[in-house]
Design a protein around this motif. Structure first.
Motif, PDB file in Angstrom:
ATOM      1  N   ASP A   1       0.809  -1.220   0.000  1.00 19.09           N
ATOM      2  CA  ASP A   1       0.000   0.000   0.000  1.00 19.09           C
ATOM      3  C   ASP A   1       0.845   1.273   0.000  1.00 19.09           C
ATOM      4  O   ASP A   1       0.310   2.378  -0.004  1.00 19.09           O
ATOM      5  N   GLN A   2       2.175   1.120  -0.026  1.00 17.84           N
ATOM      6  CA  GLN A   2       3.050   2.292   0.049  1.00 17.84           C
ATOM      7  C   GLN A   2       3.920   2.473  -1.197  1.00 17.84           C
ATOM      8  O   GLN A   2       4.745   3.379  -1.239  1.00 17.84           O
ATOM      9  N   TYR A   3       3.754   1.610  -2.201  1.00 15.89           N
ATOM     10  CA  TYR A   3       4.633   1.675  -3.377  1.00 15.89           C
ATOM     11  C   TYR A   3       4.647   3.060  -4.022  1.00 15.89           C
ATOM     12  O   TYR A   3       5.702   3.684  -4.184  1.00 15.89           O
ATOM     13  N   GLU A   4       3.475   3.515  -4.411  1.00 16.88           N
ATOM     14  CA  GLU A   4       3.395   4.751  -5.189  1.00 16.88           C
ATOM     15  C   GLU A   4       3.487   5.992  -4.309  1.00 16.88           C
ATOM     16  O   GLU A   4       4.040   7.006  -4.716  1.00 16.88           O
TER      17      GLU A   4
ATOM     18  N   PRO B   1       4.738  -7.749  -2.917  1.00 17.38           N
ATOM     19  CA  PRO B   1       3.419  -8.381  -3.031  1.00 17.38           C
ATOM     20  C   PRO B   1       2.421  -7.430  -3.685  1.00 17.38           C
ATOM     21  O   PRO B   1       2.532  -6.207  -3.561  1.00 17.38           O
ATOM     22  N   CYS B   2       1.456  -7.995  -4.392  1.00 17.30           N
ATOM     23  CA  CYS B   2       0.418  -7.176  -4.994  1.00 17.30           C
ATOM     24  C   CYS B   2      -0.842  -8.005  -5.132  1.00 17.30           C
ATOM     25  O   CYS B   2      -0.798  -9.154  -5.586  1.00 17.30           O
ATOM     26  N   GLN B   3      -1.958  -7.438  -4.701  1.00 17.34           N
ATOM     27  CA  GLN B   3      -3.243  -8.122  -4.753  1.00 17.34           C
ATOM     28  C   GLN B   3      -3.795  -8.069  -6.170  1.00 17.34           C
ATOM     29  O   GLN B   3      -4.106  -7.009  -6.688  1.00 17.34           O
ATOM     30  N   HIS B   4      -3.880  -9.226  -6.808  1.00 15.69           N
ATOM     31  CA  HIS B   4      -4.408  -9.320  -8.168  1.00 15.69           C
ATOM     32  C   HIS B   4      -5.876  -8.872  -8.181  1.00 15.69           C
ATOM     33  O   HIS B   4      -6.616  -9.197  -7.241  1.00 15.69           O
ATOM     34  N   PRO B   5      -6.318  -8.070  -9.174  1.00 16.00           N
ATOM     35  CA  PRO B   5      -5.671  -7.761 -10.451  1.00 16.00           C
ATOM     36  C   PRO B   5      -4.820  -6.490 -10.441  1.00 16.00           C
ATOM     37  O   PRO B   5      -4.401  -6.047 -11.511  1.00 16.00           O
TER      38      PRO B   5
ATOM     39  N   GLU C   1      17.362  -7.078  -6.964  1.00 17.53           N
ATOM     40  CA  GLU C   1      16.612  -8.178  -7.566  1.00 17.53           C
ATOM     41  C   GLU C   1      15.230  -8.239  -6.921  1.00 17.53           C
ATOM     42  O   GLU C   1      15.114  -8.245  -5.693  1.00 17.53           O
ATOM     43  N   THR C   2      14.196  -8.273  -7.754  1.00 12.95           N
ATOM     44  CA  THR C   2      12.841  -8.258  -7.233  1.00 12.95           C
ATOM     45  C   THR C   2      12.154  -9.617  -7.392  1.00 12.95           C
ATOM     46  O   THR C   2      12.398 -10.346  -8.343  1.00 12.95           O
ATOM     47  N   VAL C   3      11.298  -9.906  -6.435  1.00 10.02           N
ATOM     48  CA  VAL C   3      10.393 -11.055  -6.506  1.00 10.02           C
ATOM     49  C   VAL C   3       8.985 -10.490  -6.399  1.00 10.02           C
ATOM     50  O   VAL C   3       8.621  -9.923  -5.371  1.00 10.02           O
ATOM     51  N   VAL C   4       8.216 -10.599  -7.462  1.00 16.52           N
ATOM     52  CA  VAL C   4       6.844 -10.116  -7.434  1.00 16.52           C
ATOM     53  C   VAL C   4       5.941 -11.240  -6.951  1.00 16.52           C
ATOM     54  O   VAL C   4       5.991 -12.360  -7.460  1.00 16.52           O
ATOM     55  N   GLN C   5       5.134 -10.951  -5.940  1.00 14.96           N
ATOM     56  CA  GLN C   5       4.218 -11.937  -5.377  1.00 14.96           C
ATOM     57  C   GLN C   5       2.791 -11.587  -5.811  1.00 14.96           C
ATOM     58  O   GLN C   5       2.220 -10.594  -5.370  1.00 14.96           O
TER      59      GLN C   5
ATOM     60  N   SER D   1       6.144 -15.104  -7.783  1.00 18.60           N
ATOM     61  CA  SER D   1       5.500 -16.017  -6.840  1.00 18.60           C
ATOM     62  C   SER D   1       3.994 -15.932  -7.048  1.00 18.60           C
ATOM     63  O   SER D   1       3.443 -14.837  -7.207  1.00 18.60           O
ATOM     64  N   PHE D   2       3.338 -17.080  -7.059  1.00 17.26           N
ATOM     65  CA  PHE D   2       1.901 -17.127  -7.310  1.00 17.26           C
ATOM     66  C   PHE D   2       1.141 -17.559  -6.062  1.00 17.26           C
ATOM     67  O   PHE D   2       1.463 -18.572  -5.453  1.00 17.26           O
ATOM     68  N   TYR D   3       0.129 -16.789  -5.708  1.00 17.88           N
ATOM     69  CA  TYR D   3      -0.744 -17.066  -4.570  1.00 17.88           C
ATOM     70  C   TYR D   3       0.028 -16.900  -3.253  1.00 17.88           C
ATOM     71  O   TYR D   3       1.215 -16.571  -3.241  1.00 17.88           O
ATOM     72  N   ASP D   4      -0.678 -17.097  -2.145  1.00 14.85           N
ATOM     73  CA  ASP D   4      -0.078 -16.862  -0.832  1.00 14.85           C
ATOM     74  C   ASP D   4      -0.727 -17.779   0.196  1.00 14.85           C
ATOM     75  O   ASP D   4      -1.970 -17.830   0.287  1.00 14.85           O
ATOM     76  N   ARG D   5       0.071 -18.538   0.924  1.00 10.99           N
ATOM     77  CA  ARG D   5      -0.375 -19.391   2.031  1.00 10.99           C
ATOM     78  C   ARG D   5      -1.615 -20.226   1.675  1.00 10.99           C
ATOM     79  O   ARG D   5      -2.633 -20.147   2.369  1.00 10.99           O
TER      80      ARG D   5
END
Length: 233
Positions: A22-25, A47-51, A68-72, A102-106
């Motif tokens: 919620d703080q990216y932008e 992390p980002c809540q799809h869509p 290096e980034t990992v997009v969740q 990374s796809f989905y969470d927990r």
């Protein structure tokens, strides 16, 4: 694939942080890059809540500064990602300099599913019906898929979920994709000594799901990664 072949940032420190979505932008790339550099981090999990998507400018700025980034990609409640939307999403992230997705969470937690879906039989198999197409498409586009991080313990015991997921990949003839896949992990400390659980299941043989005998140690600590490594190997 040897671990040395996986993309790494120049000057890799092996340290990274999960940034608040919620703080990216609001705070901007310079703010986050300053924090990462000051703390010696060379990785960032976004992390980002799809869509919704992670801002392209932030991803490109991080890549240009050797972060290096990992997009969740989080989908809550867990459900399929439409095929064309998935392809476009992955291509966009690849073009922004991202290597890991990374796809989905927990998925082993009831909170990530709608209650009717959680209660249906074959939860693990149904989740893999969703994850495997994501893994395949990411690999086809040159990305490195990351298996969903699990909740340690969880409502569906995490080491059992991980073992079952890997077995599903094997039984479906998708083993070659494992050569590009990484496994996400929530490596919490649980306010326990840092050596808690060291040695894995090999050392702590009496531990069972949701049962840790007196005098034993379980995987709910910093050495969770060793327990996962045993499952993976």
């Amino acid at each position: 694939m040897n671990i040395s072949k996986y993309p790494r940032p120049r000057g890799d420190t092996g340290t990274g942080f999960r940034l608040p979505a919620d703080q990216y932008e609001r705070l901007g790339a310079d703010h986050w890059i300053s924090i990462l550099r000051t703390t010696g981090a060379s990785w960032a999990i976004l992390p980002c809540q799809h869509p919704r998507t992670v801002p392209a400018a932030l991803l490109m700025d991080l890549a240009s500064r050797d972060i290096e980034t990992v997009v969740q990609v989080i989908v809550n409640p867990i459900e399929p990602i439409e095929t064309n939307l998935l392809r476009n999403l992955l291509a966009r992230y690849r073009d922004c300099g991202v290597h890991y997705i990374s796809f989905y969470d927990r998925p082993n937690c009831v909170s990530q599913w709608s209650l009717p879906e959680w209660r249906k039989p074959q939860l693990l198999r149904r989740f893999m019906d969703l994850f495997i197409p994501c893994m395949e498409k990411a690999s086809e586009l040159g990305l490195y898929p990351v298996f969903s991080p699990l909740e340690p313990g969880g409502d569906y015991w995490d080491t059992g979920f991980l073992a079952g997921a890997l077995q599903e990949i094997r039984e479906r003839g998708k083993t070659p994709f494992l050569d590009r896949m990484a496994v996400g992990i929530y490596n919490y400390g649980y306010n326990r000594p840092l050596g808690w659980g060291k040695g894995g299941r090999t050392r702590w043989k009496d531990c069972l799901p949701y049962q840790t005998p007196t005098g034993s140690e379980d995987h709910l600590g910093f050495y969770l990664f060793q327990w996962y490594e045993e499952v993976i190997r």
